[in-house]
Design a protein around this motif. Structure first.
Motif, short mmCIF file in Angstrom:
data_model
loop_
_atom_site.label_atom_id
_atom_site.label_comp_id
_atom_site.label_asym_id
_atom_site.label_seq_id
_atom_site.Cartn_x
_atom_site.Cartn_y
_atom_site.Cartn_z
N ILE A 125 -10.81 1.25 -5.86
CA ILE A 125 -11.92 1.56 -6.78
C ILE A 125 -12.29 3.02 -6.61
CG2 ILE A 125 -14.35 1.07 -7.30
CD1 ILE A 125 -13.84 -1.78 -6.21
N ALA A 126 -12.54 3.69 -7.71
CA ALA A 126 -13.04 5.07 -7.67
C ALA A 126 -14.23 5.15 -8.61
CB ALA A 126 -11.95 6.05 -8.10
N LYS A 127 -15.31 5.76 -8.15
CA LYS A 127 -16.51 5.80 -8.97
C LYS A 127 -17.43 6.92 -8.52
CE LYS A 127 -18.87 2.26 -6.18
NZ LYS A 127 -19.53 0.94 -6.22
N GLU A 128 -18.35 7.24 -9.39
CA GLU A 128 -19.40 8.19 -9.04
C GLU A 128 -20.53 7.43 -8.36
OE1 GLU A 128 -20.43 11.03 -12.14
OE2 GLU A 128 -18.72 10.29 -13.31
N PRO A 129 -21.17 8.03 -7.36
CA PRO A 129 -22.28 7.34 -6.69
C PRO A 129 -23.45 7.14 -7.65
CG PRO A 129 -22.15 9.62 -5.97
CD PRO A 129 -20.93 9.36 -6.79
N VAL A 159 -4.67 -11.58 -6.03
CA VAL A 159 -6.05 -11.89 -5.65
C VAL A 159 -6.78 -10.59 -5.32
CG1 VAL A 159 -5.38 -14.14 -4.72
CG2 VAL A 159 -5.57 -12.17 -3.18
N GLU A 160 -8.09 -10.61 -5.42
CA GLU A 160 -8.88 -9.45 -5.02
C GLU A 160 -9.04 -9.46 -3.50
OE1 GLU A 160 -12.52 -9.34 -7.19
OE2 GLU A 160 -11.54 -8.56 -8.99
N PRO A 161 -8.97 -8.30 -2.85
CA PRO A 161 -9.10 -8.26 -1.39
C PRO A 161 -10.53 -8.56 -0.95
CG PRO A 161 -9.02 -6.03 -2.27
CD PRO A 161 -8.77 -6.96 -3.44
N LYS A 162 -10.64 -8.97 0.30
CA LYS A 162 -11.95 -9.24 0.88
C LYS A 162 -12.83 -8.00 0.81
CE LYS A 162 -11.77 -11.47 4.73
NZ LYS A 162 -11.60 -11.78 6.17
N LYS A 163 -12.23 -6.84 1.08
CA LYS A 163 -12.96 -5.58 1.02
C LYS A 163 -12.06 -4.54 0.37
CE LYS A 163 -15.41 -2.22 3.91
NZ LYS A 163 -15.73 -1.81 5.31
N PRO A 164 -12.34 -4.14 -0.86
CA PRO A 164 -11.47 -3.14 -1.53
C PRO A 164 -11.64 -1.76 -0.92
CG PRO A 164 -13.41 -3.59 -2.87
CD PRO A 164 -13.47 -4.55 -1.71
N ILE A 165 -10.73 -0.87 -1.27
CA ILE A 165 -10.79 0.53 -0.84
C ILE A 165 -11.56 1.30 -1.92
CG2 ILE A 165 -9.45 2.56 -0.16
CD1 ILE A 165 -7.06 0.57 0.26
N VAL A 166 -12.66 1.91 -1.53
CA VAL A 166 -13.55 2.54 -2.51
C VAL A 166 -13.64 4.04 -2.24
CG1 VAL A 166 -15.85 2.57 -3.52
CG2 VAL A 166 -14.90 0.42 -2.65
N TYR A 167 -13.45 4.83 -3.28
CA TYR A 167 -13.59 6.29 -3.21
C TYR A 167 -14.74 6.72 -4.12
CZ TYR A 167 -8.96 6.22 -1.10
OH TYR A 167 -7.89 5.96 -0.27
N TYR A 168 -15.56 7.63 -3.61
CA TYR A 168 -16.66 8.17 -4.40
C TYR A 168 -16.34 9.61 -4.79
CZ TYR A 168 -19.42 4.12 -3.03
OH TYR A 168 -19.88 2.84 -2.86
N ARG A 224 -19.44 5.64 6.05
CA ARG A 224 -19.37 4.43 5.23
C ARG A 224 -18.81 4.72 3.84
NH1 ARG A 224 -25.08 2.21 4.75
NH2 ARG A 224 -25.49 4.43 4.51
N TYR A 225 -18.73 6.00 3.50
CA TYR A 225 -18.28 6.40 2.17
C TYR A 225 -17.03 7.27 2.27
CZ TYR A 225 -23.09 5.09 0.96
OH TYR A 225 -24.28 4.41 0.80
N SER A 226 -15.98 6.87 1.58
CA SER A 226 -14.82 7.74 1.41
C SER A 226 -15.05 8.57 0.16
CB SER A 226 -13.54 6.91 1.27
OG SER A 226 -13.25 6.25 2.49
N VAL A 227 -14.97 9.88 0.31
CA VAL A 227 -15.40 10.76 -0.77
C VAL A 227 -14.31 11.78 -1.10
CG1 VAL A 227 -17.16 12.41 -1.52
CG2 VAL A 227 -17.79 10.52 -0.02
N ILE A 228 -14.12 12.04 -2.37
CA ILE A 228 -13.30 13.16 -2.81
C ILE A 228 -14.24 14.34 -2.94
CG2 ILE A 228 -11.73 14.03 -4.59
CD1 ILE A 228 -11.01 11.10 -5.20
N THR A 229 -14.24 15.18 -1.91
CA THR A 229 -15.21 16.25 -1.77
C THR A 229 -14.73 17.50 -2.49
OG1 THR A 229 -15.84 15.38 0.39
CG2 THR A 229 -16.51 17.63 -0.11
N TYR A 230 -15.57 18.01 -3.37
CA TYR A 230 -15.23 19.19 -4.16
C TYR A 230 -15.79 20.42 -3.46
CZ TYR A 230 -13.82 21.55 -8.46
OH TYR A 230 -13.17 22.35 -9.38
N VAL A 231 -14.91 21.39 -3.17
CA VAL A 231 -15.28 22.54 -2.36
C VAL A 231 -15.22 23.83 -3.17
CG1 VAL A 231 -14.71 23.93 -0.34
CG2 VAL A 231 -14.51 21.44 -0.24
#
Length: 867
Positions: free
Chosen positions: A352-356, A309-318, A369-376
């Protein structure tokens, strides 16, 4: 009469005043039923009107941003309007770095790094007309109604960290307004002590600092500031401005249901203390850190039947929009590779992983509110995946993976050195985007694994037999170099060119799927959860694929199964295969780094990387000497908690080191590359050159010093004592180790040969190791200091940010070393060498005689001075 009349009138006036006041008090009590603590507050109409006018003026003069707190901004002044319903609620204050100047970047601090978190509560005090801010460590629990709970409240109370004046109220008195500039512009450290937390110290200069932007949302607010300080490091003061972001997050009234850790599986954890009347002692448990992943209410029955089943709230990365476009799809793929693991926990599309979206005006990398893969953009070659955690339950609220641009230099170094012999794509100075992209994908998966709560599993790679890693079929089936991507099992350096192995990159493995199932499968109640989780571990406890090996301090490794950068279950065999491939690399370094009209910088870098790989194999083998297999055991599993590495393996390890390390490989240290360049390592002042004789001498010394490390020898003595009733064939003693090494190093002396430079060097290193370590046992110091050199040279590591204190098993094995057998063994070995060289001091050529004379002087001085 006049006086009496005045007194009577005054008395009557006072009585009337008291009566009026009493009536007003009764009215006020009824009006403020919700807040019984404010019984004494009496608000006169004139005061209320005055307050209302000030509130209206603020609203009219400023701009208002509505949300968790309404934020009123009047020019440079910042006000919070806090609703009564939010007082005494728990908030998490999260501070992050938003932007840095070059000196801070150069120090390794970059955008996205979270440097300070704390729980805070706001308390309204209408008598003092203040709002007090308190902080606590919410890691203590006790049942409501237990007598001990009163003591818990008194002994683990909140601390006041800040106070604000109440400036005004809103017109219906349901909220108060406070001015908050001082905690965000650097005047006060209570909400944001950035300088102390990043190790700068000193104070913020308020006159050079300001609040930049503010945002308010339903469950969090964001305040960005530019804070300036002055740094002086042996020169003129340097002005440094750091951009910081403070998030204030409203936590749920009811925390997520915690899951208790089990040391047989690797999750980060938060300590928690439990008190109750029924106890005989406090109970300490650890809560694993994990996301709140739950089935939707309408899907619970399906979930419990085993349907995905799909979760109530998925884990999302931007994906950070600053990420170069060619890498985005690979980073996203690395995240989505975890879908199969979460399916083991019963969830589909959990990650889920996506571009904003380009038109999302609210998107902000610094917003929790946003989990981000931050490019440095930085010269640092690393990546890391920390998380913001609710300490009450272990719930991961948000995570920011920090991805430094130069991590690709590490990946290129690993691939060239570890796979260049078997993969033509890994041989040039520049890789194709596709080849580099696959490496980026593996690092993405590893770092995302940390953000799910998973710790490094350095024992995973030990599950695979060395010979299996040469099998094309086996590696294709298992999908990588180890059963866990959370190991530091990089690339397949064992497979030989004739094996035609293609699956040479780390992948998400069976341990990872098992760990996610254990941490994330949802259960309806605590009893069901406890039974299922224990059953899952019991089911897999004897299968090495599911073994969890704690990360250890690289300088004091006890369990050789759990090492970083190693492959397979036999370090000696793996090292021999690795050296075969390394010879191919070294023989081709000049050709693989050729770039017309360019310097030999890339050549020197690749060369020192190859030497570092050789030293890495030495370290893997070395840790079998005096090693102990550490098993996390429980009652009833019939496992031994401590098992000494078998004597046969320790003997093989010694032989490997004598053959491949103590006897220096001339193909590695003295070859045609030296006609063009020395080994090069980057340093803050530019490339640093190592001359081969000095480098070889230092690295050999390092191996010898670690071979005879006091703790290593003490473990061997402990085992000899414990196993004293067993046959000698099952023991490898300290005496045997010294005898084996002595016979090898002094073999040409016993044969009356003239010694080469390298042979003389080895004997001097061995003697000096014994002298220095004996002196250290007796805490003697001399002007000469032991030269330290980095074990891994130019071989990079990723994720070294992890706090070792939470990972390393603490075993006391070194108390009172100076009265242990170690001292006797080392002195005895020195005396044995002294007797030999006195007999042989007149043999060999003049250089050999000078060498023996020097050894005699050194040893005699050491033995006499250490008494």
């Amino acid at each position: 009469m006049k006086g009496k009349a005045y007194q009577t009138a005054l008395k009557n006036s006072l009585l009337l005043f008291i009566l009026v006041m009493s009536c007003n008090a009764i009215i006020a009590q009824k009006k403020n039923k919700k807040d019984k603590t404010d019984k004494t507050e009496i608000i006169q109409d004139s005061t209320a009107n005055k307050k209302g006018k000030k509130y209206d003026v603020l609203i009219k003069q400023g701009t208002v941003k509505k949300g968790l707190f309404n934020i009123i901004q009047v020019k440079s002044d910042l006000y919070f309007e806090i609703n009564d319903s939010l007082f005494q609620r728990e908030f998490l204050l999260v501070n992050k770095i938003s932007n840095v100047p070059m000196p801070v970047n150069d120090a390794g601090l970059n955008k996205g790094m979270n440097y300070e978190n704390k729980i805070i509560t706001f308390h309204k005090d209408l008598i003092a007309k203040k709002v007090w801010v308190k902080s606590s460590v919410p890691k203590i629990s006790s049942p409501i109604g237990d007598a001990i709970t009163a003591s818990v409240n008194n002994n683990f109370s909140e601390s006041i960290i800040e106070v604000f004046d109440i400036e005004t109220k809103n017109n219906d008195s349901t909220s108060v307004v406070i001015k908050v500039n001082k905690v965000f512009d650097g005047k006060q450290k209570s909400f944001n002590d950035v300088l102390s937390n990043i190790g700068f110290g000193g104070s913020v200069k308020p006159e050079l600092s300001y609040i930049e932007t503010v945002k308010s949302f339903p469950k969090n607010i964001i305040i960005k500031s530019q804070l300036t300080t002055s740094v002086a490091e042996g020169g003129p003061a340097l002005s440094v401005t750091i951009g910081v972001t403070s998030n204030i997050i409203l936590l749920d009234k009811t925390p997520m249901k915690a899951r208790f850790s089990d040391n047989r599986i690797g999750y980060f954890s938060e300590k928690h203390w439990y008190f109750s009347d029924a106890q005989h002692a406090m109970n300490e448990k650890e809560l694993i850190t994990r996301w709140r992943l739950e089935p939707k209410q309408e899907d619970i029955e399906k979930y419990q039947k085993g349907e995905l089943v799909e979760p109530k709230k998925p884990i999302v990365y931007y994906i950070d929009p600053a990420t170069p476009k060619q890498w985005r799809s690979y980073i996203i793929a690395g995240v989505l590779d975890w879908q199969t693991a979460f399916e083991k926990a019963g969830f589909k599309n959990a990650v889920i992983a996506k571009e904003p979206a380009a038109d999302d005006i609210d998107f902000d990398i610094d917003d929790v509110r946003y989990s981000v893969i931050t490019y440095v953009a930085s010269q640092k070659a690393n990546a890391m995946g920390p998380a913001v955690v609710d300490p009450r339950s272990g719930e991961i609220i948000e995570s920011d993976i920090i991805w430094w641009h130069n991590v690709m230099t590490s990946l290129q170094s690993w691939m060239r050195i570890q796979t260049g012999a078997i993969d033509p794509k890994a041989r040039n100075n520049h890789f194709s985007d596709e080849h580099m992209g696959e490496a980026i994908r593996f690092v993405s998966s590893h770092e995302v694994g940390h953000t799910f709560g998973l710790k490094h599993n350095m024992g995973a790679s030990f599950a695979y037999d060395v010979e299996s890693l040469r099998s094309k079929d086996f590696t294709a089936k298992m999908g990588g170099t180890a059963p866990s991507i959370m190991d530091y099992a990089r690339y397949n350096y064992i497979a030989q060119p004739e094996d035609h192995v293609e699956a040479i990159t780390p992948k998400i493995g069976e341990y990872d799927k098992y760990a996610i199932e254990w941490g994330y499968r949802w259960y309806a109640n605590e009893k069901e959860e406890h039974t299922a989780l224990n059953g899952l571990i019991t089911k897999h406890q004897n299968d090495p694929i599911y073994f969890y090996g704690e990360q250890q301090d690289g300088d004091s490794t006890i369990d050789p199964r759990s090492q970083s950068e190693d492959l397979g279950n036999d370090a000696m065999k793996a090292g021999e295969y690795g050296l075969k491939n390394l010879k191919v690399v070294v023989n081709n370094i000049l050709a693989w780094t050729y770039d017309k009209d360019e310097s030999y910088y890339e050549t020197g870098k690749l060369y020192i990387g190859a030497i570092g790989q050789w030293q890495l194999y030495n370290r893997h083998v070395l840790n079998n000497l005096g090693g102990i297999y550490l098993n996390t055991t429980v009652h009833g599993d019939n496992k031994a908690s401590y098992t000494a590495v078998p004597a046969s393996i320790q003997k093989r390890a010694t032989s490997y080191l004598l053959k491949n390390s103590i006897t220096l490989p001339e193909w590695l240290f003295f070859n045609p590359i030296l006609d063009k360049t020395n080994p090069l390592k980057d340093s803050p002042v530019g490339p640093y050159e190592y001359t081969p004789y000095t480098l070889a001498r230092d690295l050999q010394y390092n191996t010898l010093y670690n071979m005879f490390n006091d703790e290593r020898l003490l473990r061997m003595i402990e085992n000899e004592l414990y196993q004293r009733n067993k046959s000698k064939e099952k023991l490898f003693t300290v005496t045997q180790l010294f005898q084996t090494v002595n016979n090898h190093i002094f073999a040409p002396t016993l044969q009356n040969k003239s010694l080469s430079i390298l042979e003389r060097m080895t004997q001097k290193n061995y003697v000096d190791v014994l002298i220095v370590s004996i002196n250290k046992l007796f805490e003697k110091t001399e002007s000469k200091k032991l030269i330290q050199i980095e074990n891994n040279l130019n071989i990079p590591e990723i994720c070294t940010y992890i706090d070792d204190s939470k990972m390393v098993r603490n075993i006391n094995q070194s108390a009172m070393k100076r009265v242990s057998e170690v001292t006797s063994e080392k002195r005895g070995e020195l005396n044995k060498i002294l007797k030999l060289v006195k007999i042989k001091q007149n043999t060999g050529n003049q250089e050999t005689k000078n060498h023996y004379f020097d050894l005699i002087q050194r040893i005699e001085r050491a033995l006499n001075s250490s008494l």
